[in-house]
Design an enzyme around this catalytic site. Structure first.
Site: not given
Length: 193
Positions: A7-8, A67-68, A150, A177
């Site tokens: 991820s960035h 992935d969430s 959200y 997470r």
């Protein structure tokens, strides 16, 4: 040992570094030239694995990917793996779209959960897969300005507020997470002894 985060996202990098740093793990960002793999899995676990394997293949380093998303029971689990692509636009656009899709759903039927799947590809190619969840409810209006996505709609009854109203420290402890990362840290601590 160095791991690459697929991820960035600097916030994810900071969070992962804080949790795994105590194990002697240095987490580095994905290089800018890394190709973006197609996230065409049908589950959070599949998409996390796709990203972790791609980052590992590109860098040669052990890789971690997540992935969430948000699952709303009354919407059959939507937006699910499409949480970030639920509708075009900004986080606010997606929140408003979710509210519109839920406008006829009773207050007692607004159960939801945030889900995070993490895949870690180790140097020998073995994988560690973990999942964290946080149960909550979707409100009928936005509350709070913290967090992202959200968060201003996701109400956590035990704290009597939304993720958008929680301090970052508290959110990191109870979030999907945060829970998945703790499971990953525990699994890695056993493997790296």
């Amino acid at each position: 040992m160095r791991f690459v985060l697929a991820s960035h996202n600097k916030k994810k990098l900071d969070e992962l570094s804080a949790i795994l740093g105590g194990l002697g793990i240095e987490v580095v960002a994905l290089p800018d030239d890394a190709p973006e793999p197609a996230e065409d899995g049908t589950t959070f676990e599949e998409n996390a694995r796709i990203k972790a394997l791609a980052a590992h293949a590109h860098t040669g380093l052990p890789a971690i990917a997540d992935d969430s998303g948000l699952e709303v029971d009354a919407l059959g689990g939507a937006p699910g793996v499409y949480s970030a692509r639920y509708c075009p636009g900004t986080d606010n656009d997606r929140n408003l779209f979710l509210l519109k899709n839920m406008e006829h759903i009773d207050e007692c039927e607004r159960q939801a959960r945030f889900v995070c799947a993490i895949c870690c590809v180790l140097p020998d190619g073995q994988e560690i897969n973990v999942r964290g969840e946080c149960e909550g409810e979707i409100l009928t209006e936005l509350h709070g300005t913290g967090g992202f996505g959200y968060d201003p709609l996701f109400y956590v009854r035990e704290y009597d507020c939304t993720f958008g109203e929680l301090s970052q420290q508290t959110k990191n402890q109870i979030s999907h997470r945060g829970r998945a990362l703790q499971k990953l840290a525990n699994a890695l601590s056993k493997r790296l002894k």
